[in-house]
Structures are given as structure tokens and as C-alpha cells.
Design an enzyme around this catalytic site. Sequence first.
Site, PDB file in Angstrom:
ATOM      1  N   HIS A  76       0.841  -1.199   0.000  1.00 29.39           N
ATOM      2  CA  HIS A  76       0.000   0.000   0.000  1.00 29.39           C
ATOM      3  C   HIS A  76       0.880   1.254   0.000  1.00 29.39           C
ATOM      4  O   HIS A  76       0.717   2.157  -0.834  1.00 29.39           O
ATOM      5  CB  HIS A  76      -0.897  -0.016   1.245  1.00 29.39           C
ATOM      6  CG  HIS A  76      -1.630   1.257   1.513  1.00 29.39           C
ATOM      7  ND1 HIS A  76      -2.995   1.366   1.406  1.00 29.39           N
ATOM      8  CD2 HIS A  76      -1.195   2.490   1.905  1.00 29.39           C
ATOM      9  CE1 HIS A  76      -3.366   2.607   1.706  1.00 29.39           C
ATOM     10  NE2 HIS A  76      -2.281   3.308   2.026  1.00 29.39           N
ATOM     11  N   GLU A  77       1.837   1.306   0.914  1.00 34.23           N
ATOM     12  CA  GLU A  77       2.715   2.469   1.013  1.00 34.23           C
ATOM     13  C   GLU A  77       3.626   2.587  -0.208  1.00 34.23           C
ATOM     14  O   GLU A  77       3.897   3.690  -0.696  1.00 34.23           O
ATOM     15  CB  GLU A  77       3.556   2.402   2.298  1.00 34.23           C
ATOM     16  CG  GLU A  77       2.757   2.506   3.580  1.00 34.23           C
ATOM     17  CD  GLU A  77       2.044   3.849   3.724  1.00 34.23           C
ATOM     18  OE1 GLU A  77       2.503   4.845   3.131  1.00 34.23           O
ATOM     19  OE2 GLU A  77       1.019   3.897   4.425  1.00 34.23           O
ATOM     20  N   HIS A 118       1.842   4.288  -3.062  1.00 37.41           N
ATOM     21  CA  HIS A 118       1.940   5.749  -2.962  1.00 37.41           C
ATOM     22  C   HIS A 118       3.308   6.227  -3.454  1.00 37.41           C
ATOM     23  O   HIS A 118       3.409   7.187  -4.227  1.00 37.41           O
ATOM     24  CB  HIS A 118       1.768   6.195  -1.510  1.00 37.41           C
ATOM     25  CG  HIS A 118       0.379   6.047  -0.970  1.00 37.41           C
ATOM     26  ND1 HIS A 118      -0.743   6.443  -1.666  1.00 37.41           N
ATOM     27  CD2 HIS A 118      -0.073   5.576   0.228  1.00 37.41           C
ATOM     28  CE1 HIS A 118      -1.821   6.214  -0.932  1.00 37.41           C
ATOM     29  NE2 HIS A 118      -1.444   5.684   0.213  1.00 37.41           N
TER      30      HIS A 118
END
Length: 218
Positions: free
Chosen positions: A59-60, A63
Site C-alpha cells: 500500500h505504502e 503511494h
Amino acid sequence: MGQVSSQFSPGEISSIIIAWLVLSVAITYGNFTRLFTGTGNLEVVIAGFVATATGFIIHEMGHKFVAIRRGYVAHFRLWMWGLLLTLFIVVFSGGGIVFGAPGAVYIAPAATTAYYGYESATRPRDPEQENMVISAAGPGINLAFAVAFLALFLAAPLGSFLSTIAQFGFALNVGLGSFNMLPVPPLDGSKIFRKNLIVGLGLALPLWAMFLFLFIGI
């Protein structure tokens, strides 16, 4: 958009690993601690580590790499107070409550940070549009993994190791994705909904629906 000589800053990879380990231990705390007495379930612990890798770390990284591709500096940083709070709450509650905030990706215009090898004099034409796209990468990954883990759960034999991984992966991705899509600053959802309601609903509704089904039983 300039060239990127190094996508990871000094110490960033070790920060990612620390965050992954702490969060993985937190969500498998009961079984993890019982491993030392021989009564824990190693498969559950491994499943938790896999789930955390998809639900939080990827998820990170979603980004991070979307931001880099769009001309930004993006680095993961540990939040030490969040790391300590995660450990304190899970230990104090005996594994009953998990608060996962060990760190996050921080983003800045590449033109302002030449130290890491980013060279870009181009600023985005629409900063809110850029912010929305970068913010959507994380929950979008959670949604994709939630669907994939659900498919794996339906295909895997009940009670098997793959089934355990699927359950953990589905629950964690749905939980984190649903939370991040809340339209409350500074969560991803606030930036997405502010710019584009359709994109926000497209990501939020399936995540929220799966959350209600999984955790509330609707």
C-alpha cells in the site's frame, strides 16, 4: 519529469522492514508469543506477515512509486511514536486491539529536494489531481488484493495454509483500505473525495461493503 538516480533514501529500506515486522507481530501477537512456548500456530504467524506485506507495505509502496513516476520525491519514514503506540496497545490488550501506525510515505515536489538525485523543474498543472492519483494508489492496491485473497479463499481447501493466508490477507486489506477511504483528513479518502466523487465512491463502496460483511456481519 527528471530522472531518479535513487528511489530509496539512506535507511529507508530498513525503516520499511521495521514497520513490517512490528505490524506483523502486532496482528499475530497471540500466536507469535505462544511460539516461544511451543503452543503457537506458525502458519497463522506466517499468514499475518504475508497479509501485512500486501495490506500495509505494498500500500505504502504504491503511494511511493506513483508519486515518483509523477515527478515527486517520495520516501517512507518511520513514525516512532506510532511504532511505540502500536506495540504498547497490542501488548496492553494482549493482542485484542491493534493500532497500526508505524510510518508512512512522505511526498514533496522533486524540484525542492535535489539531495536524493531528483532533478525536476516541472510542477504539476493541477496539484489536487496529482494528490488524488497518488492517494488512490494505496486503497486501490488494498481493493485489488482483497479481491485476489477472496478468490484464493474460495479456491483453497478450507483449513489449509493457503486458506489461512487468504483469510488474513482479505481481512487486513479490507480493514486498512476501508479505513483509509474515510473522507477525513489526513486519510487518503479525504484527498480523493475532495477532487473526484466518482473515483472516491468507486474505491470506497466495494471496500466498505466488504468491511460491513466481514466485520459486522451485514
